[in-house]
Scaffold this active site. Structure first.
Site, PDB file in Angstrom:
ATOM      1  N   GLY A  15       0.841  -1.189   0.000  1.00 24.17           N
ATOM      2  CA  GLY A  15       0.000   0.000   0.000  1.00 24.17           C
ATOM      3  C   GLY A  15       0.875   1.237   0.000  1.00 24.17           C
ATOM      4  O   GLY A  15       2.074   1.165   0.289  1.00 24.17           O
ATOM      5  N   GLN A  36       3.377   9.810   1.586  1.00 22.14           N
ATOM      6  CA  GLN A  36       4.629   9.045   1.528  1.00 22.14           C
ATOM      7  C   GLN A  36       5.460   9.400   0.304  1.00 22.14           C
ATOM      8  O   GLN A  36       6.646   9.070   0.250  1.00 22.14           O
ATOM      9  CB  GLN A  36       4.340   7.538   1.523  1.00 22.14           C
ATOM     10  CG  GLN A  36       3.797   7.006   2.852  1.00 22.14           C
ATOM     11  CD  GLN A  36       3.603   5.516   2.792  1.00 22.14           C
ATOM     12  OE1 GLN A  36       2.573   5.042   2.312  1.00 22.14           O
ATOM     13  NE2 GLN A  36       4.584   4.760   3.255  1.00 22.14           N
ATOM     14  N   CYS A  59       6.363  -0.671   6.939  1.00 24.41           N
ATOM     15  CA  CYS A  59       5.975   0.555   6.228  1.00 24.41           C
ATOM     16  C   CYS A  59       7.136   1.001   5.351  1.00 24.41           C
ATOM     17  O   CYS A  59       8.288   1.003   5.798  1.00 24.41           O
ATOM     18  CB  CYS A  59       5.633   1.641   7.248  1.00 24.41           C
ATOM     19  SG  CYS A  59       5.135   3.208   6.496  1.00 24.41           S
ATOM     20  N   LEU A  60       6.826   1.397   4.118  1.00 23.52           N
ATOM     21  CA  LEU A  60       7.878   1.854   3.207  1.00 23.52           C
ATOM     22  C   LEU A  60       8.565   3.117   3.730  1.00 23.52           C
ATOM     23  O   LEU A  60       9.697   3.410   3.347  1.00 23.52           O
ATOM     24  CB  LEU A  60       7.298   2.108   1.811  1.00 23.52           C
ATOM     25  CG  LEU A  60       6.746   0.871   1.098  1.00 23.52           C
ATOM     26  CD1 LEU A  60       6.081   1.266  -0.214  1.00 23.52           C
ATOM     27  CD2 LEU A  60       7.840  -0.160   0.858  1.00 23.52           C
ATOM     28  N   HIS A  62      -3.910   1.322   8.295  1.00 25.12           N
ATOM     29  CA  HIS A  62      -2.516   1.775   8.155  1.00 25.12           C
ATOM     30  C   HIS A  62      -2.427   2.908   7.124  1.00 25.12           C
ATOM     31  O   HIS A  62      -1.824   3.958   7.388  1.00 25.12           O
ATOM     32  CB  HIS A  62      -1.642   0.586   7.736  1.00 25.12           C
ATOM     33  CG  HIS A  62      -0.201   0.918   7.528  1.00 25.12           C
ATOM     34  ND1 HIS A  62       0.810   0.383   8.306  1.00 25.12           N
ATOM     35  CD2 HIS A  62       0.421   1.713   6.609  1.00 25.12           C
ATOM     36  CE1 HIS A  62       1.974   0.862   7.888  1.00 25.12           C
ATOM     37  NE2 HIS A  62       1.772   1.664   6.850  1.00 25.12           N
ATOM     38  N   GLU A  63      -3.041   2.704   5.959  1.00 22.24           N
ATOM     39  CA  GLU A  63      -2.939   3.716   4.892  1.00 22.24           C
ATOM     40  C   GLU A  63      -3.662   4.993   5.257  1.00 22.24           C
ATOM     41  O   GLU A  63      -3.158   6.102   5.015  1.00 22.24           O
ATOM     42  CB  GLU A  63      -3.470   3.162   3.563  1.00 22.24           C
ATOM     43  CG  GLU A  63      -2.669   2.012   2.983  1.00 22.24           C
ATOM     44  CD  GLU A  63      -1.181   2.251   2.943  1.00 22.24           C
ATOM     45  OE1 GLU A  63      -0.744   3.417   2.797  1.00 22.24           O
ATOM     46  OE2 GLU A  63      -0.422   1.283   3.094  1.00 22.24           O
ATOM     47  N   HIS A  92      -1.810   7.352   7.472  1.00 19.74           N
ATOM     48  CA  HIS A  92      -0.823   8.221   6.819  1.00 19.74           C
ATOM     49  C   HIS A  92      -1.430   9.580   6.462  1.00 19.74           C
ATOM     50  O   HIS A  92      -0.732  10.601   6.469  1.00 19.74           O
ATOM     51  CB  HIS A  92      -0.305   7.567   5.530  1.00 19.74           C
ATOM     52  CG  HIS A  92       0.794   6.568   5.747  1.00 19.74           C
ATOM     53  ND1 HIS A  92       1.985   6.892   6.324  1.00 19.74           N
ATOM     54  CD2 HIS A  92       0.875   5.241   5.433  1.00 19.74           C
ATOM     55  CE1 HIS A  92       2.770   5.814   6.373  1.00 19.74           C
ATOM     56  NE2 HIS A  92       2.115   4.803   5.841  1.00 19.74           N
TER      57      HIS A  92
END
Ligand code: ZN
Length: 184
Positions: free
Chosen positions: A47, A52, A102-103, A144-145, A148
């Site tokens: 995702g 991000q 997480c990226l 999670h997304e 952000h």
């Protein structure tokens, strides 16, 4: 289309509330989504949220896992969901722990409590309204997304920081707890 640079924990863009998208059908949003899809694929993520990639807009993309307990670790993943101006609300009080990556937090994994079941909604860049009920891993990815977009990274949701561990250690840990096997 392009691969965008991913902001890492500590960058201010990850700490702020992202702006509502005034026109989800705007060409700029479609172009952003195309770049986010390329970027997520290149980083091998599950995702990605617009902050991000340093974009202050409420846009997320994610692969939603199929909720199928029988499938266990080998569960299949459904197609890509793109949501503009998403909203997520818990259905009930129940939460469960699961491992996340997480990226924007490369190299680390954490055990994070999330609501077990949620309802989420939003619109696609094509103007289609999406509303779904999700549970388990699917619900976890969405939470999670969407976090952000409110400037929240997964470590901020953790209740036990002793469970914030390096990716290399995580590979040794195969618990029965639900987990995101990729980063989001
Ligand atoms: Zn993330």
């Amino acid at each position: 289309m392009a691969i965008l640079k991913i902001a890492r924990m500590g960058h201010p863009t990850l700490r702020q509330r992202a702006a509502e998208v005034a026109d989800p059908a705007a060409p700029g949003i479609a172009a952003l989504v195309a770049d986010m899809i390329d970027t997520m694929a290149d980083a091998d993520g599950l995702g990605l949220a617009a902050p991000q990639v340093h974009v202050d807009q409420r846009v997320v993309i994610f692969h939603a896992p199929r909720d199928d307990e029988e499938a266990g670790e080998e569960q299949e993943w459904t197609g890509l969901t793109v949501l503009v101006n998403p909203a997520v609300e818990p259905l009930g009080e129940e939460q469960e722990d699961g491992w996340e990556g997480c990226l924007s937090v490369p190299g680390l994994r954490g055990l994070v409590p999330r609501y077990t079941q949620v309802r989420y909604s939003g619109v696609t860049p094509g103007g289609e309204r999406v509303e779904r009920v999700a549970e388990g891993l699917h619900a976890r990815v969405v939470q999670h997304e969407c976090d952000h977009l409110d400037g929240i990274l997964f470590p901020q949701r953790m209740t036990d920081l002793s469970r914030l561990i390096f990716e290399s250690e995580f590979r040794h840990l195969r618990t029965a707890a639900p987990s995101l096997r990729g980063a989001a």
